[in-house]
Design a protein around this motif. Structure first.
Motif, PDB file in Angstrom:
ATOM      1  N   MET A 104      44.994  21.380  55.748  1.00  0.00           N
ATOM      2  CA  MET A 104      43.810  21.026  54.992  1.00  0.00           C
ATOM      3  C   MET A 104      43.082  22.303  54.574  1.00  0.00           C
ATOM      4  SD  MET A 104      40.622  18.795  56.360  1.00  0.00           S
ATOM      5  CE  MET A 104      39.378  18.264  55.264  1.00  0.00           C
ATOM      6  N   VAL A 105      42.780  22.418  53.300  1.00  0.00           N
ATOM      7  CA  VAL A 105      42.086  23.590  52.777  1.00  0.00           C
ATOM      8  C   VAL A 105      40.605  23.264  52.661  1.00  0.00           C
ATOM      9  CG1 VAL A 105      41.861  25.156  50.825  1.00  0.00           C
ATOM     10  CG2 VAL A 105      44.109  24.369  51.519  1.00  0.00           C
ATOM     11  N   ILE A 106      39.794  24.114  53.257  1.00  0.00           N
ATOM     12  CA  ILE A 106      38.346  23.956  53.159  1.00  0.00           C
ATOM     13  C   ILE A 106      37.846  24.961  52.134  1.00  0.00           C
ATOM     14  CG2 ILE A 106      36.154  24.211  54.368  1.00  0.00           C
ATOM     15  CD1 ILE A 106      37.595  23.311  56.892  1.00  0.00           C
ATOM     16  N   LYS A 107      37.123  24.471  51.146  1.00  0.00           N
ATOM     17  CA  LYS A 107      36.573  25.357  50.128  1.00  0.00           C
ATOM     18  C   LYS A 107      35.281  25.957  50.656  1.00  0.00           C
ATOM     19  CE  LYS A 107      37.107  25.690  45.486  1.00  0.00           C
ATOM     20  NZ  LYS A 107      37.819  25.166  44.425  1.00  0.00           N
TER      21      LYS A 107
ATOM     22  N   ILE B 243      41.082  35.229  48.824  1.00  0.00           N
ATOM     23  CA  ILE B 243      40.598  33.872  49.097  1.00  0.00           C
ATOM     24  C   ILE B 243      40.294  33.209  47.753  1.00  0.00           C
ATOM     25  CG2 ILE B 243      38.974  32.494  50.481  1.00  0.00           C
ATOM     26  CD1 ILE B 243      38.319  35.217  51.930  1.00  0.00           C
ATOM     27  N   PRO B 244      41.321  32.922  46.976  1.00  0.00           N
ATOM     28  CA  PRO B 244      41.103  32.442  45.600  1.00  0.00           C
ATOM     29  C   PRO B 244      40.383  31.103  45.490  1.00  0.00           C
ATOM     30  CG  PRO B 244      43.427  32.312  46.201  1.00  0.00           C
ATOM     31  CD  PRO B 244      42.731  33.047  47.307  1.00  0.00           C
ATOM     32  N   ASP B 245      40.398  30.291  46.539  1.00  0.00           N
ATOM     33  CA  ASP B 245      39.725  28.994  46.481  1.00  0.00           C
ATOM     34  C   ASP B 245      38.234  29.072  46.791  1.00  0.00           C
ATOM     35  OD1 ASP B 245      42.028  27.642  45.778  1.00  0.00           O
ATOM     36  OD2 ASP B 245      42.594  27.248  47.853  1.00  0.00           O
ATOM     37  N   ALA B 246      37.753  30.230  47.189  1.00  0.00           N
ATOM     38  CA  ALA B 246      36.323  30.366  47.512  1.00  0.00           C
ATOM     39  C   ALA B 246      35.488  30.213  46.250  1.00  0.00           C
ATOM     40  CB  ALA B 246      36.052  31.725  48.149  1.00  0.00           C
TER      41      ALA B 246
ATOM     42  N   GLU C 269      38.654  41.067  55.699  1.00  0.00           N
ATOM     43  CA  GLU C 269      39.387  40.609  56.887  1.00  0.00           C
ATOM     44  C   GLU C 269      38.509  39.716  57.756  1.00  0.00           C
ATOM     45  OE1 GLU C 269      40.842  44.253  58.620  1.00  0.00           O
ATOM     46  OE2 GLU C 269      42.154  44.624  56.895  1.00  0.00           O
ATOM     47  N   GLU C 270      37.255  40.064  57.898  1.00  0.00           N
ATOM     48  CA  GLU C 270      36.338  39.240  58.701  1.00  0.00           C
ATOM     49  C   GLU C 270      36.088  37.896  58.028  1.00  0.00           C
ATOM     50  OE1 GLU C 270      34.469  37.992  61.913  1.00  0.00           O
ATOM     51  OE2 GLU C 270      35.527  39.901  61.767  1.00  0.00           O
ATOM     52  N   ILE C 271      35.952  37.886  56.717  1.00  0.00           N
ATOM     53  CA  ILE C 271      35.771  36.629  55.987  1.00  0.00           C
ATOM     54  C   ILE C 271      36.990  35.732  56.200  1.00  0.00           C
ATOM     55  CG2 ILE C 271      35.595  35.587  53.683  1.00  0.00           C
ATOM     56  CD1 ILE C 271      33.981  38.141  52.887  1.00  0.00           C
ATOM     57  N   GLN C 272      38.177  36.308  56.123  1.00  0.00           N
ATOM     58  CA  GLN C 272      39.392  35.523  56.350  1.00  0.00           C
ATOM     59  C   GLN C 272      39.423  34.965  57.773  1.00  0.00           C
ATOM     60  OE1 GLN C 272      42.085  38.641  54.938  1.00  0.00           O
ATOM     61  NE2 GLN C 272      42.782  37.231  53.327  1.00  0.00           N
ATOM     62  N   ASN C 273      38.982  35.761  58.753  1.00  0.00           N
ATOM     63  CA  ASN C 273      38.913  35.273  60.137  1.00  0.00           C
ATOM     64  C   ASN C 273      37.941  34.104  60.254  1.00  0.00           C
ATOM     65  OD1 ASN C 273      40.731  37.161  61.094  1.00  0.00           O
ATOM     66  ND2 ASN C 273      39.145  38.609  61.693  1.00  0.00           N
ATOM     67  N   ILE C 274      36.801  34.210  59.607  1.00  0.00           N
ATOM     68  CA  ILE C 274      35.804  33.129  59.638  1.00  0.00           C
ATOM     69  C   ILE C 274      36.375  31.875  58.992  1.00  0.00           C
ATOM     70  CG2 ILE C 274      33.577  32.383  58.687  1.00  0.00           C
ATOM     71  CD1 ILE C 274      32.661  35.346  59.087  1.00  0.00           C
ATOM     72  N   LEU C 275      37.036  32.027  57.862  1.00  0.00           N
ATOM     73  CA  LEU C 275      37.616  30.896  57.166  1.00  0.00           C
ATOM     74  C   LEU C 275      38.688  30.219  58.022  1.00  0.00           C
ATOM     75  CD1 LEU C 275      37.725  29.189  54.618  1.00  0.00           C
ATOM     76  CD2 LEU C 275      39.357  30.823  53.683  1.00  0.00           C
ATOM     77  N   THR C 276      39.501  30.992  58.683  1.00  0.00           N
ATOM     78  CA  THR C 276      40.556  30.461  59.549  1.00  0.00           C
ATOM     79  C   THR C 276      39.948  29.635  60.689  1.00  0.00           C
ATOM     80  OG1 THR C 276      41.977  32.321  59.051  1.00  0.00           O
ATOM     81  CG2 THR C 276      42.494  31.074  61.030  1.00  0.00           C
ATOM     82  N   LYS C 277      38.836  30.104  61.245  1.00  0.00           N
ATOM     83  CA  LYS C 277      38.178  29.388  62.344  1.00  0.00           C
ATOM     84  C   LYS C 277      37.551  28.083  61.878  1.00  0.00           C
ATOM     85  CE  LYS C 277      37.250  33.588  64.879  1.00  0.00           C
ATOM     86  NZ  LYS C 277      36.252  34.587  65.236  1.00  0.00           N
ATOM     87  N   LYS C 278      37.195  27.974  60.579  1.00  0.00           N
ATOM     88  CA  LYS C 278      36.590  26.735  60.057  1.00  0.00           C
ATOM     89  C   LYS C 278      37.625  25.634  59.886  1.00  0.00           C
ATOM     90  CE  LYS C 278      33.195  26.359  57.389  1.00  0.00           C
ATOM     91  NZ  LYS C 278      31.829  26.364  56.956  1.00  0.00           N
ATOM     92  N   CYS C 279      38.868  26.027  59.683  1.00  0.00           N
ATOM     93  CA  CYS C 279      39.906  25.030  59.457  1.00  0.00           C
ATOM     94  C   CYS C 279      40.286  24.348  60.768  1.00  0.00           C
ATOM     95  CB  CYS C 279      41.162  25.697  58.856  1.00  0.00           C
ATOM     96  SG  CYS C 279      40.911  26.329  57.204  1.00  0.00           S
TER      97      CYS C 279
END
Length: 143
Positions: A1-4, A29-32, A132-142
């Protein structure tokens, strides 16, 4: 599941850091959904040109955007009143600091605010660390 994710990029002066951030976010993060808010029109224009989905300028735009985002990204000066040559107003700094959003702040030694421990990092490396930190945050939201 992709979270925008809604990402707010705030910058001042010429918008150079915001422009770099938006370019990298779009690559990684092209979907942001990226909202750019500049403290002045030059900063906003630079970030819009870099590919921000939405853009606005000024104090009230910062205050409103901080209420409507998942993540705030920008130079550390966005949480310090009167920083960035006075472009960050006290109301802007409070809006960023009190937002429910997570914050990824890039440490720059600028305008009488000295952040120890960053002297070996270039602006490009700091921006990459932020991505890299933004990607880590996004990964934790999924889930």
């Amino acid at each position: 599941m992709v979270i925008k994710m809604d990402i707010l990029v705030i910058d001042a002066q010429g918008g150079g850091i915001g422009k770099q951030l938006i370019n990298k976010i779009k690559q990684h993060i092209p979907d942001a959904r990226i909202t750019a808010v500049g403290t002045n029109s030059a900063a906003t224009a630079a970030m819009l040109k870099a590919g921000a989905d939405y853009a606005a300028t000024g104090e009230n735009a910062v205050i409103v955007a901080c209420r409507q985002t998942d993540l705030i990204v920008g130079p550390i000066g966005i949480v310090i009143a009167d920083s960035l040559l006075g472009e960050v107003t006290p109301k802007m700094a409070v809006a960023v600091a009190q937002s429910h959003a997570k914050r990824v702040l890039i440490p720059f030694n600028h305008c009488d605010n000295i952040i120890v421990g960053i002297s070996d990092y270039t602006a490009g490396k700091l921006v990459q660390n932020a991505i890299e930190e933004i990607q880590n945050i996004l990964t934790k939201k999924c889930p």
